[in-house]
Scaffold this motif. Structure first.
Motif, PDB file in Angstrom:
ATOM      1  N   ALA A 187       3.640  50.945  59.512  1.00  0.00           N
ATOM      2  CA  ALA A 187       4.152  52.149  58.831  1.00  0.00           C
ATOM      3  C   ALA A 187       5.387  52.759  59.506  1.00  0.00           C
ATOM      4  CB  ALA A 187       3.046  53.182  58.674  1.00  0.00           C
ATOM      5  N   PRO A 188       5.366  53.007  60.847  1.00  0.00           N
ATOM      6  CA  PRO A 188       6.568  53.592  61.460  1.00  0.00           C
ATOM      7  C   PRO A 188       7.792  52.702  61.290  1.00  0.00           C
ATOM      8  CG  PRO A 188       4.717  53.590  62.997  1.00  0.00           C
ATOM      9  CD  PRO A 188       4.295  52.776  61.829  1.00  0.00           C
ATOM     10  N   ALA A 189       7.580  51.396  61.435  1.00  0.00           N
ATOM     11  CA  ALA A 189       8.710  50.478  61.271  1.00  0.00           C
ATOM     12  C   ALA A 189       9.239  50.554  59.840  1.00  0.00           C
ATOM     13  CB  ALA A 189       8.287  49.053  61.607  1.00  0.00           C
ATOM     14  N   VAL A 190       8.305  50.661  58.884  1.00  0.00           N
ATOM     15  CA  VAL A 190       8.712  50.749  57.477  1.00  0.00           C
ATOM     16  C   VAL A 190       9.519  52.027  57.252  1.00  0.00           C
ATOM     17  CG1 VAL A 190       7.887  51.078  55.115  1.00  0.00           C
ATOM     18  CG2 VAL A 190       6.847  49.335  56.565  1.00  0.00           C
ATOM     19  N   LEU A 241       7.217  42.411  57.498  1.00  0.00           N
ATOM     20  CA  LEU A 241       6.387  43.366  58.223  1.00  0.00           C
ATOM     21  C   LEU A 241       4.956  43.347  57.684  1.00  0.00           C
ATOM     22  CD1 LEU A 241       8.708  46.481  58.558  1.00  0.00           C
ATOM     23  CD2 LEU A 241       7.619  45.238  60.426  1.00  0.00           C
ATOM     24  N   ILE A 242       4.853  43.306  56.361  1.00  0.00           N
ATOM     25  CA  ILE A 242       3.538  43.325  55.734  1.00  0.00           C
ATOM     26  C   ILE A 242       2.777  42.037  56.040  1.00  0.00           C
ATOM     27  CG2 ILE A 242       2.355  43.330  53.505  1.00  0.00           C
ATOM     28  CD1 ILE A 242       4.877  45.051  52.592  1.00  0.00           C
ATOM     29  N   GLY A 243       3.513  40.916  55.981  1.00  0.00           N
ATOM     30  CA  GLY A 243       2.881  39.627  56.257  1.00  0.00           C
ATOM     31  C   GLY A 243       2.264  39.595  57.646  1.00  0.00           C
ATOM     32  N   VAL A 244       3.017  40.084  58.611  1.00  0.00           N
ATOM     33  CA  VAL A 244       2.523  40.092  59.990  1.00  0.00           C
ATOM     34  C   VAL A 244       1.260  40.954  60.088  1.00  0.00           C
ATOM     35  CG1 VAL A 244       3.040  40.847  62.337  1.00  0.00           C
ATOM     36  CG2 VAL A 244       4.776  39.635  60.998  1.00  0.00           C
ATOM     37  N   THR A 245       1.292  42.091  59.429  1.00  0.00           N
ATOM     38  CA  THR A 245       0.137  42.981  59.475  1.00  0.00           C
ATOM     39  C   THR A 245      -1.102  42.302  58.892  1.00  0.00           C
ATOM     40  OG1 THR A 245       1.767  44.627  58.877  1.00  0.00           O
ATOM     41  CG2 THR A 245      -0.482  45.387  59.091  1.00  0.00           C
ATOM     42  N   PHE A 246      -0.879  41.581  57.798  1.00  0.00           N
ATOM     43  CA  PHE A 246      -1.956  40.837  57.158  1.00  0.00           C
ATOM     44  C   PHE A 246      -2.628  39.913  58.171  1.00  0.00           C
ATOM     45  CE2 PHE A 246      -1.680  41.345  52.509  1.00  0.00           C
ATOM     46  CZ  PHE A 246      -3.001  41.068  52.203  1.00  0.00           C
ATOM     47  N   LEU A 247      -1.788  39.179  58.891  1.00  0.00           N
ATOM     48  CA  LEU A 247      -2.298  38.238  59.886  1.00  0.00           C
ATOM     49  C   LEU A 247      -3.140  38.960  60.927  1.00  0.00           C
ATOM     50  CD1 LEU A 247       0.610  35.744  60.600  1.00  0.00           C
ATOM     51  CD2 LEU A 247      -1.617  35.290  59.573  1.00  0.00           C
ATOM     52  N   VAL A 248      -2.598  40.081  61.417  1.00  0.00           N
ATOM     53  CA  VAL A 248      -3.296  40.826  62.468  1.00  0.00           C
ATOM     54  C   VAL A 248      -4.660  41.289  61.965  1.00  0.00           C
ATOM     55  CG1 VAL A 248      -3.256  42.924  63.871  1.00  0.00           C
ATOM     56  CG2 VAL A 248      -1.170  41.574  63.583  1.00  0.00           C
ATOM     57  N   VAL A 249      -4.669  41.837  60.736  1.00  0.00           N
ATOM     58  CA  VAL A 249      -5.925  42.351  60.194  1.00  0.00           C
ATOM     59  C   VAL A 249      -6.932  41.210  59.992  1.00  0.00           C
ATOM     60  CG1 VAL A 249      -6.994  43.441  58.182  1.00  0.00           C
ATOM     61  CG2 VAL A 249      -4.916  44.398  59.155  1.00  0.00           C
ATOM     62  N   LEU A 250      -6.422  40.084  59.503  1.00  0.00           N
ATOM     63  CA  LEU A 250      -7.311  38.922  59.310  1.00  0.00           C
ATOM     64  C   LEU A 250      -7.948  38.508  60.641  1.00  0.00           C
ATOM     65  CD1 LEU A 250      -5.537  36.438  56.864  1.00  0.00           C
ATOM     66  CD2 LEU A 250      -7.782  37.501  56.596  1.00  0.00           C
ATOM     67  N   TRP A 251      -7.119  38.472  61.669  1.00  0.00           N
ATOM     68  CA  TRP A 251      -7.560  37.985  62.973  1.00  0.00           C
ATOM     69  C   TRP A 251      -8.526  38.984  63.624  1.00  0.00           C
ATOM     70  CZ3 TRP A 251      -6.179  39.220  68.254  1.00  0.00           C
ATOM     71  CH2 TRP A 251      -6.624  38.260  69.165  1.00  0.00           C
ATOM     72  N   VAL A 252      -8.079  40.226  63.724  1.00  0.00           N
ATOM     73  CA  VAL A 252      -8.926  41.243  64.363  1.00  0.00           C
ATOM     74  C   VAL A 252     -10.194  41.466  63.538  1.00  0.00           C
ATOM     75  CG1 VAL A 252      -9.061  43.659  65.123  1.00  0.00           C
ATOM     76  CG2 VAL A 252      -6.932  42.392  65.381  1.00  0.00           C
ATOM     77  N   GLY A 253     -10.043  41.566  62.227  1.00  0.00           N
ATOM     78  CA  GLY A 253     -11.184  41.800  61.349  1.00  0.00           C
ATOM     79  C   GLY A 253     -12.164  40.637  61.412  1.00  0.00           C
ATOM     80  N   GLY A 254     -11.630  39.401  61.427  1.00  0.00           N
ATOM     81  CA  GLY A 254     -12.496  38.225  61.500  1.00  0.00           C
ATOM     82  C   GLY A 254     -13.372  38.273  62.745  1.00  0.00           C
ATOM     83  N   GLN A 255     -12.759  38.672  63.865  1.00  0.00           N
ATOM     84  CA  GLN A 255     -13.506  38.780  65.122  1.00  0.00           C
ATOM     85  C   GLN A 255     -14.623  39.821  65.009  1.00  0.00           C
ATOM     86  OE1 GLN A 255     -11.179  38.641  68.692  1.00  0.00           O
ATOM     87  NE2 GLN A 255     -11.149  36.484  68.115  1.00  0.00           N
ATOM     88  N   GLN A 256     -14.287  40.957  64.346  1.00  0.00           N
ATOM     89  CA  GLN A 256     -15.272  42.017  64.158  1.00  0.00           C
ATOM     90  C   GLN A 256     -16.477  41.494  63.369  1.00  0.00           C
ATOM     91  OE1 GLN A 256     -14.303  44.472  66.181  1.00  0.00           O
ATOM     92  NE2 GLN A 256     -13.711  46.121  64.773  1.00  0.00           N
ATOM     93  N   VAL A 257     -16.164  40.701  62.338  1.00  0.00           N
ATOM     94  CA  VAL A 257     -17.251  40.147  61.519  1.00  0.00           C
ATOM     95  C   VAL A 257     -18.107  39.220  62.348  1.00  0.00           C
ATOM     96  CG1 VAL A 257     -17.825  38.719  59.522  1.00  0.00           C
ATOM     97  CG2 VAL A 257     -15.935  40.343  59.382  1.00  0.00           C
ATOM     98  N   LEU A 258     -17.449  38.308  63.113  1.00  0.00           N
ATOM     99  CA  LEU A 258     -18.182  37.347  63.935  1.00  0.00           C
ATOM    100  C   LEU A 258     -19.060  38.061  64.946  1.00  0.00           C
ATOM    101  CD1 LEU A 258     -15.593  34.479  64.525  1.00  0.00           C
ATOM    102  CD2 LEU A 258     -17.498  34.591  62.922  1.00  0.00           C
TER     103      LEU A 258
END
Ligand code: ADP
Ligand code: MG
Length: 576
Positions: A164-167, A247-264
């Motif tokens: 968001a700040p970068a945007v 910017l959005i694409g990178v965020t997607f990746l981060v959420v997928l990665w961090v969120g995936g770990q949370q699920v596991l």
């Protein structure tokens, strides 16, 4: 951007009810949309219990339906209002333009005004309609999505809003550049419009002087520069969108990665994980739209400034707040110590002149001696630099110009005919003029026999879409137009210059009849025209150098006597 919206406040206020309704639809639409991922979470997390799954699926369909309905009404209402505002603004702009002084038009190009009234107005509408609507829509979507995400897992939500700040930074930086470049482009569009308009008006001149090639070359240069400016704008815009998407694409990746770990790790459910991704997907469009919206807003505010330039232009001549009524006008005219300076020395210098009611004053003098300037003061086409012009003893500046001008039949040196019928041109400004009145005015102006020869008589179209009148016919149309108003005061500024002597004499005889008891100011070069006048003045460099009757001036042996002598000789030569 917001400060320019400030100036259209009054228009927005006019549609406050509609905007409130449209705004409500917008909120409902965003709410329905924001609740969808929650239902998806519910559905995913209840895969095993069939009934709950069906229920969530049902909610999802219901929400989609609601969203669709509200979205439809949001667009219809809010975009509709932007069209209404455009309509109002265009009317106000036109009303304002026709009140501006001749001086404004002397320093402004027509093409520039046209560009502002079309291109810029359109940009303003795009800002007020789609611009403002999507601005609020995307902002609300953001807020709702982030609020719900934070409630489910605030840590993950932080990752999601990281860009968001970068945007914001990108939006601000790019926004400024887009604004400047767009302003540049609109200014160039004005140049092009002006060029085209001047070329079309002067097309005969261009052909006569064989300037087609040169003009085409100059136009091509302008056109090329315009394209170059547009490409400069496209380049920043082209950079802006991919940047946002990256910017959005990178965020997607981060959420997928961090969120995936949370699920596991079993900290959040699979449903929540899917929900997060759905929200992220939901935010992609607003982020991209944001770029587009910023664009619209920047263009709109640049254009609004250009329109405001016109709207802030004060009509130099307006009715005073405590306007005096003229009442029944006798037609006593007085110039008192009148000086006019256009900025390069006085065009009139300390003129003292009385024209008693019901008399005819003739003004002669070289071109540029100030004759037109003198008569333009009376209907207040502009005001004297110092001194005063009085009608029946009242300073004309104290009167409502509209009331003043209704008393004056003014035939300017350069006539203008509208693209209308000849009857329409004669009846210009006189509502409910009967065909009989129009015909009589045409007869007195010596135009009736010409009109009989026209293909459709009085209903013949003249001007751009009809027949072209000769200079003399135009002048006589203008005279008929002035006579139809049966004015107390008639001003003829060299209005018979393109008419032959015989026709002129006929017109003057008619005029003498009709203008008995009215005040006439007659500017002419012809002694035959002015000799009957009650008084004659000779202007020279803005000053009255001779005054008297024909006989007195001939006897005085000055400029007028010489002029008279010369024209008598010419007449004699002609008759031989
Ligand atoms: P005339 O009608 O006797 O030919 P004008 O009244 O038209 O003379 O012009 C008088 C002088 O004022 C001229 O020198 C002319 O160049 C100048 N002038 C007239 N109108 C304007 C104007 N709108 N702006 C600047 N100068 C003007
Ligand atoms: Mg003149």
């Amino acid at each position: 951007m917001w400060e320019s919206l400030h100036t259209v406040r009054k228009y927005l206020w006019r549609y406050r009810r509609g905007m409130a309704l449209g705004g409500l639809c917008l909120v409902m639409k965003d709410l329905a949309q924001a609740l969808q991922p929650l239902m998806i979470r519910g559905a995913v997390d209840s895969f095993r219990s069939g009934s709950a799954f069906v229920r969530f699926a049902g909610y999802l369909v219901g929400l989609a339906l609601l969203k669709g309905i509200f979205q439809y009404w949001m667009r219809v209402i809010l975009i509709g209002i932007s069209r209404d505002i455009e309509f109002d603004l265009r009317n106000d702009l036109f009303a304002h333009l026709i009140r501006l002084s001749p001086e404004y038009y002397a320093r402004t190009r027509t093409g520039d005004i046209m560009a502002r009234a079309t291109n810029d107005l359109n940009a303003v509408r795009m800002m007020l309609g789609p611009g403002v609507m999507y601005w609020f829509e995307t902002s609300l979507t953001f807020i709702l999505a982030i609020a719900i995400m934070t409630r489910v897992d605030w840590r993950l939500a932080i990752f999601a809003v990281m860009p968001a700040p970068a945007v914001s930074l990108a939006v601000i930086l790019f926004g400024r550049v887009i604004h400047d470049r767009f302003e540049n482009i609109q200014a160039m569009f004005s140049d092009i419009s002006s060029r085209v308009q001047e070329n079309l008006s002067g097309v005969r001149m261009i052909r006569a002087f064989v300037q087609e090639k040169a003009e085409m070359r100059r136009f091509e240069e302008l056109n090329r520069a315009y394209i170059a400016q547009n490409l400069r704008l496209v380049r920043v815009q082209g950079l802006f969108q991919p940047l946002l998407e990256a910017l959005i694409g990178v965020t997607f990746l981060v959420v997928l990665w961090v969120g995936g770990q949370q699920v596991l790790a079993g900290r959040i459910s699979v449903g929540s994980f899917v929900m997060f991704n759905t929200y992220m997907g939901m935010l992609v469009w607003p982020m991209i739209a944001l770029g587009w919206v910023v664009n619209l807003m920047q263009r709109g505010s640049a254009s609004l400034q250009r329109i405001n330039d016109i709207l802030h232009e004060q009509p130099s001549i307006a009715a005073p707040p405590d306007a005096v009524s003229l009442g029944a006008v006798r037609g006593d005219i007085e110039f008192r110590e009148v000086t006019v300076d256009y900025g390069s020395g006085p065009a009139l210098n300390g003129i003292d002149l009385r024209i008693p009611a019901g008399t005819t004053l003739a003004v002669v003098g070289h071109t540029g001696s100030g004759k037109s300037t003198l008569v333009n003061l009376l209907p207040r086409l502009f005001d004297p630099t110092s001194g005063a012009v009085l009608l029946d003893g009242i300073d004309v500046r104290r009167v409502d110009p509209a009331e003043l001008r209704r008393q004056i039949g003014f035939v300017p040196q350069e006539t203008f005919l509208f693209s209308a019928t000849i009857a329409g041109n004669i009846a210009f400004g006189v509502e409910g003029a009967t065909p009989e009145q129009i015909r009589r005015a045409a007869e007195m102006a010596g135009l009736a026999s010409d009109i009989e020869g026209f293909p459709m008589g009085f209903d013949t179209q003249v001007g751009e879409r009809g027949i072209t009148l000769s200079g003399g016919q135009k002048q006589r149309t203008a005279i008929a137009r002035a006579l139809l108003r049966e004015p107390r005061i008639l001003i003829l500024d060299d209005a018979l210059s393109a008419v032959d002597t015989l026709t002129e004499e006929r017109i003057l005889t008619h005029l003498a009849d009709m203008m008995r008891g009215r005040t006439v100011i007659l500017i002419s070069h012809r002694v035959s025209t002015v000799r009957q006048a009650d008084a004659i003045v000779v202007l020279e460099r803005g000053e009255i150098v001779e005054r008297g009757t024909h006989e007195e001036l001939v006897a005085a042996g000055g400029y007028y006597a010489a002029l008279s002598q010369k024209q008598m000789l010419e007449e004699e030569l002609e008759s031989i």
